[in-house]
Design a protein around this motif. Structure first.
Motif, PDB file in Angstrom:
ATOM      1  N   ASP A  58     -13.569  14.238   8.539  1.00 22.26           N
ATOM      2  CA  ASP A  58     -12.578  14.720   7.572  1.00 22.26           C
ATOM      3  C   ASP A  58     -11.745  13.561   7.038  1.00 22.26           C
ATOM      4  N   TRP A  59     -11.343  12.668   7.932  1.00 19.84           N
ATOM      5  CA  TRP A  59     -10.537  11.503   7.528  1.00 19.84           C
ATOM      6  C   TRP A  59     -11.333  10.604   6.578  1.00 19.84           C
ATOM      7  N   ILE A  60     -12.615  10.384   6.905  1.00 16.76           N
ATOM      8  CA  ILE A  60     -13.464   9.540   6.064  1.00 16.76           C
ATOM      9  C   ILE A  60     -13.615  10.153   4.672  1.00 16.76           C
ATOM     10  N   ARG A  61     -13.893  11.455   4.611  1.00 22.81           N
ATOM     11  CA  ARG A  61     -14.113  12.102   3.317  1.00 22.81           C
ATOM     12  C   ARG A  61     -12.837  12.123   2.476  1.00 22.81           C
ATOM     13  N   LYS A  62     -11.688  12.249   3.107  1.00 23.83           N
ATOM     14  CA  LYS A  62     -10.431  12.210   2.358  1.00 23.83           C
ATOM     15  C   LYS A  62     -10.231  10.837   1.718  1.00 23.83           C
TER      16      LYS A  62
END
Length: 234
Positions: A58-62
């Motif tokens: 989730d952090w990477i995609r954000k």
């Protein structure tokens, strides 16, 4: 280094980098090109690094969602040259011509002609700035090389070779000159010690605004693509 993928929609390419100095897994998303690098200790299993990345999906995609959208350069594109927005227009002749608010390019070989022109313009600006700062420093450099680098804006080799990203021509002039001063300062100090930054300040003056501009906006210079199909000319 090895390449893996984080599954999902869309899949995310991962670069796994083993480091003898790493004591734990770390994750970095490049602000320049969105490359996701997972650094792990040499003896750690690859599966552990992939599990770590999966937990941080989730952090990477954000972070990737904040990357500037790619722009395929063509007629009517707004392109920052010397930091000034200029509209790409069709040239009536065979030469690229830079105007106050336009850049006229022969449509028959638009991408090739425009990138070549920008590289030549960047070389002129960077050579001029490098000559100026080298004279002020009292050192000489061996050569200037231009590349389309993604990880750095410039570098200086131990034998005095200066390398710059040609995309600096898309940045404001003060930013280009700051990078030149930064790399020329490495002719005296091949490190980032206080002595090095003193040289940069003496050569350039207050470098923080230009440095902060690159940190905040540098990634936007890499969104412009010059590899589109060319039209057949007359």
């Amino acid at each position: 280094m090895s390449n893996q993928h984080l599954l999902g929609d869309p899949p995310i390419p991962l670069t796994l980098r083993r480091s003898a100095r790493a004591r734990r897994i770390s994750l970095r998303v490049s602000a320049l090109d969105g490359r996701v690098t997972v650094t792990l200790p040499e003896r750690l299993r690859t599966e552990a690094a992939l599990e770590f990345a999966s937990e941080k999906e989730d952090w990477i995609r954000k972070h990737l969602a904040r990357q500037p959208a790619q722009v395929q350069v063509g007629i009517d594109t707004l392109l920052p040259v010397d930091g000034t927005q200029r509209r790409v227009v069709a040239a009536t002749g065979r030469r690229v011509e830079l105007g106050p608010d336009t850049i006229a390019v022969p449509p028959a070989a638009l991408h090739r002609s425009l990138e070549r022109y920008l590289r030549e313009l960047a070389r002129d600006r960077l050579a001029e700035a490098s000559d100026f700062y080298a004279a002020r420093l009292g050192r000489s450099y061996a050569r200037i090389t231009l590349r389309d680098t993604r990880s750095r804006w410039g570098s200086c080799t131990s034998d005095g070779g200066l390398m710059y990203s040609w995309r600096l021509i898309l940045a404001p002039p003060d930013v280009l000159r700051y990078v030149a001063a930064h790399e020329v300062a490495h002719l005296a100090e091949m490190n980032h010690s206080p002595a090095f930054w003193n040289h940069v300040h003496r050569l350039f003056g207050n470098y923080e605004p230009a440095r902060n501009w690159l940190r905040s906006h540098g990634g936007e210079l890499h969104r412009f693509r010059f590899d589109g199909p060319e039209r057949s000319g007359e």
